[in-house]
Write an enzyme that holds these catalytic residues in place. Structure first.
Site, short mmCIF file in Angstrom:
data_model
loop_
_atom_site.label_atom_id
_atom_site.label_comp_id
_atom_site.label_asym_id
_atom_site.label_seq_id
_atom_site.Cartn_x
_atom_site.Cartn_y
_atom_site.Cartn_z
CB SER A 102 -46.49 -0.09 -86.81
OG SER A 102 -45.84 -1.53 -86.35
CE LYS A 147 -41.91 -0.72 -87.65
NZ LYS A 147 -43.23 0.08 -87.56
#
Length: 780
Positions: free
Chosen positions: A679, A722
């Site tokens: 990611s 996140k």
């Protein structure tokens, strides 16, 4: 006739412990007391004669004349040897009985005036009869007492003096100290021999009884193994003494217990077999202990005992709400689960696995579910378990074998339908030799755990009524085990949720734990908010609780030291007095706009984290260098990002051959921490473009997304964690993959309110939004 001579003799006296010396007796003595050593030396300097007298009490180190018997034996020192440790070894020979008249202690050792004792004379005929009678009795005694060597009998046959014979027999008889001294004090030879013959007669009777007991035991042993000899001998002794109690047979007690327990047929047959085996064994044998331990375990296990399960969903919801703030989706899923279970009256169904970072309440949520359902709660910590036997138990062939932890916990809780929490299921150790996760498959599979087989029990046990719940920090669990569980993710808490948790749960808990009264400490809401922002940076509330505990401890100390202080109020102005300087900044990032430095977003076992990514271009030969404990997937992401940059170099205004004379170094700080995952692809690409073009990256932007060779942005996981990390770190704008836009519905509005989340499809959009100046190709 008086056996004592009238004349007195002055002679050194040596006190003895636990030994009586007779005439004609040769024996080595070890002398250690200073006074006794001086006595030996004085004797050696004169005529080597010494008086040996026994102490009445052996424990006395410094005896007086009152602590010694008055009758002893004069002796001659045959040999003296000084040993390295300071003690002296002497070899003495007994000479004649003597009586102590007066003891002196003037020269540092005992001396005494003694009278020698003469044995009364007897006729030769009488002496011959006494010797023959005594030897016959002693020969009979030796036949029964195997501890006396027959060679001693041969040496005694050569003695023609009755007095000497009596003393020699007394030497070899197992007599008490008082009996030995009594024989020494018996002057008359006839009386002495008569006493010895009476003692021998009594000993012969005891030895005959012992032989009779042994014979009876041997007959009983014909139907059993020889190893039971000791126990049967004890029984025979009790029978001989008439002390055998008729008590209720232990086997009958066990049999009654077994019949009251409603075991399955297989277990009943096994118990009957083991009980019969135990009955045939000696209780003293090692095998009997193993069988008895097995029967005890089988009796302790709850075969048919249940606790009453609550089915009131309204009450269950109240309990869950009172114990935990927020977690609405998690609570909803748990209530759905409980609703279905209450209708079908069974717990067969998916095993719930609560996955989330530390401190978010996974374990305590399991306790709340147990309270809501009325089930007994049992917890098994799986962290560090690396042996299948911890789950399934050891076979009984091993010494000290026991059931596995599952059966042990079931026996401890006492019911067959508890709530069983498998804590930290992702922390089990597995290698090529052992795999405890495979043993858990049978436990957690509803189709198999109806017949769970523990190696120790050797019979099936039904675990289908147990409600299993697992907890984990991540989904790094073996695939077959993961397939048997339904994952319920518990994300980190928002600032609003943490504030309410602190007010409603943590603060009252710490005030009570630290023995404070509610009116002694006041903590404003703004203080709790500051603690969350400036003293903690976590997904859960564990560190928040520690900081509150620290405040409470300091308040208790201040109240005790300052008696005039009755109340304490914590404000934002005096917070630093209790917690020190601020650990983190909130609402602003730690960096300025810099070339080649990008803030990425990572998702770890402990929640979301900000991940700084740095890139630098240096003179070289086209090498790609990456450092920072990067995993294989992240290394591949860097290579993919570099390929994207090289393929679009012309559009970006970068020379085509930039890589021929330059090395690119990509580094992720905190090198001791391993990092992996795809990611960070767009962050890597942005950092490389920034260092090659010289355009700084905006410091208030964070990004996450996987990049393809065509520059497309792919979806990522852990979006909520996140975004929470970005919010905690003071990030204003977050770039996420376009396909993750639908996941924003799961994000709390309080988080989205403080963030500008921009979905992106291609690396062009990322570069336009994140760099200070627009790259060359973006204007087209």
């Amino acid at each position: 006739m008086n056996p004592e001579r009238s004349e007195y003799i002055e002679i050194p006296v040596l006190p003895l412990r636990d030994v009586v010396i007779y005439p004609y007796m040769v024996i080595p003595l070890f002398v250690g007391r200073d006074k006794s050593i001086k006595c030996i030396e004085a004797s050696m300097n004169k005529n080597k004669k010494i008086m040996l007298v026994t102490q009445k009490e052996a424990e006395i180190d410094e005896p007086t004349d009152n602590d010694l018997f008055t009758i002893g034996t004069t002796a001659s020192i045959l040999q003296m040897l000084k040993l390295p440790d300071g003690t002296v070894k002497v070899l003495v020979e007994g000479l004649q009985r003597a009586k102590v008249k007066k003891i002196n202690n003037e020269n540092g050792y005992f001396t005494a005036q003694i009278q020698l004792i003469c044995t009364p004379e007897i006729t030769e005929k009488e002496q011959s009869i006494l010797i023959r009678t005594t030897l016959n009795q002693f020969e009979n005694y030796v036949k029964f007492n195997k501890k006396i060597s027959p060679e001693i009998l041969n040496s005694l046959n050569n003695i023609t003096n009755a007095s000497q014979l009596s003393d020699m027999i007394a030497i070899h008889m197992p007599l008490k100290l008082s009996e030995k001294q009594s024989i020494l004090e018996t002057y008359n030879t006839n009386e002495r021999l008569e006493r010895l013959m009476a003692i021998m007669e009594s000993e012969i009777d005891l030895l005959q009884v012992e032989k009779r007991i042994r014979n009876r035991v041997k007959k009983q042993m014909e139907k059993s193994q020889r190893e039971y000899y000791l126990n049967e001998q004890m029984k025979a002794i009790q029978k001989e003494l008439g002390e055998m109690d008729e008590t209720l047979d232990e086997h009958e007690i066990l049999k009654r217990k077994i019949t009251t327990i409603k075991m399955p047929k297989e277990a009943q047959e096994k118990m009957a077999s083991e009980l019969h085996k135990l009955k045939m064994m000696s209780p003293m044998s090692a095998e009997a202990t193993v069988v008895r331990s097995y029967i005890d375990w089988m009796i302790q296990i709850p075969w048919n005992i249940r606790s009453k399960v609550k089915k009131n969903l309204t009450q269950a919801q109240k309990i869950l709400d009172s114990d935990h703030f927020g977690l609405d989706k998690v609570k909803e899923r748990i209530l759905e689960y409980l609703a279905v279970q209450s209708r079908i009256n069974t717990v067969k169904g998916p095993i719930l696995c609560l996955v989330g970072p530390p401190g978010v309440g996974k374990t305590s949520l399991g306790q709340s579910i147990a309270r809501a359902t009325g089930r007994k709660y049992i917890r098994m910590a799986l962290g560090g378990i690396r042996d299948e036997a911890e789950i399934r138990g050891h076979r009984r062939t091993y010494i000290g074998s026991m059931p596995g932890k599952i059966i042990q916990k079931m026996a401890k809780v006492g019911v067959k339908n508890p709530l069983f929490l498998l804590d930290e299921i992702d922390k089990m150790s597995c290698d090529i030799r052992v795999d405890p996760a495979s043993a858990l498959l049978e436990v957690l599979d509803p189709e198999q755990n109806v017949a769970f087989n523990d190696h120790y029990l050797e019979v099936d046990y039904d675990l289908s009524n147990v409600m299993f719940i697992a907890t984990s920090n991540s989904t790094n669990i073996p695939a077959p085990l993961l397939d048997r569980m339904e994952i319920i993710r518990i994300s980190g808490y928002t600032e609003f949720e943490k504030l309410n948790i602190a007010k409603s749960y943590l603060k009252p808990k710490q005030i009570k734990r630290n023995a404070l009264k509610s009116n002694e400490l006041t903590i404003e809401d703004s203080v709790v908010t500051n603690i969350i922002r400036y003293y903690t940076r976590e997904a859960g509330v564990r560190n928040l609780e520690r900081e509150l505990s620290k405040i409470c401890r300091k308040c208790v100390k201040n109240l005790i030291l300052n008696k005039s202080l009755k109340k304490i109020k914590i404000t934002t102005d005096n917070l630093h007095d209790y917690l020190g300087i601020k650990k983190y900044d909130f609402g602003k990032t730690n960096y300025k706009n810099q070339i080649g430095q990008v803030i990425g977003l990572a998702w770890t076992e402990v929640g979301g984290e900000l991940l700084t990514i740095e890139a630098a271009c240096i003179s070289g030969k086209g090498k790609l260098i990456y450092t920072g404990s990067l995993g294989e997937v992240m290394q591949e992401s860097i290579q993919a990002a570099l390929t994207v940059v090289r393929s679009q170099a012309n559009k970006l205004g970068i020379k085509k051959n930039f890589y021929e004379k330059n090395d690119i170094h990509v580094h992720v700080p905190e090198g001791a921490t391993p990092k992996d995952g795809p990611s960070a692809g767009i962050a890597m690409c942005t950092a490389i473009v920034s260092c090659l073009t010289g355009i700084p990256v905006k410091s208030d932007i964070a990004m996450t997304g996987e990049i393809t060779l065509r520059g497309q942005i792919l979806t990522i996981g852990g979006l909520k964690e996140k975004l929470l990390a970005a919010h905690r770190g003071g990030i204003k704008k977050v770039l996420i993959p376009y396909d993750n836009e639908k996941d924003l519905q799961e994000i709390p509005k309080t988080i989205l309110k403080g963030l500008f989340v921009h979905p992106v499809k291609h690396i062009k959009e990322v570069l336009n939004l994140s760099l200070e100046n627009t790259p060359y190709f973006s204007s087209k």
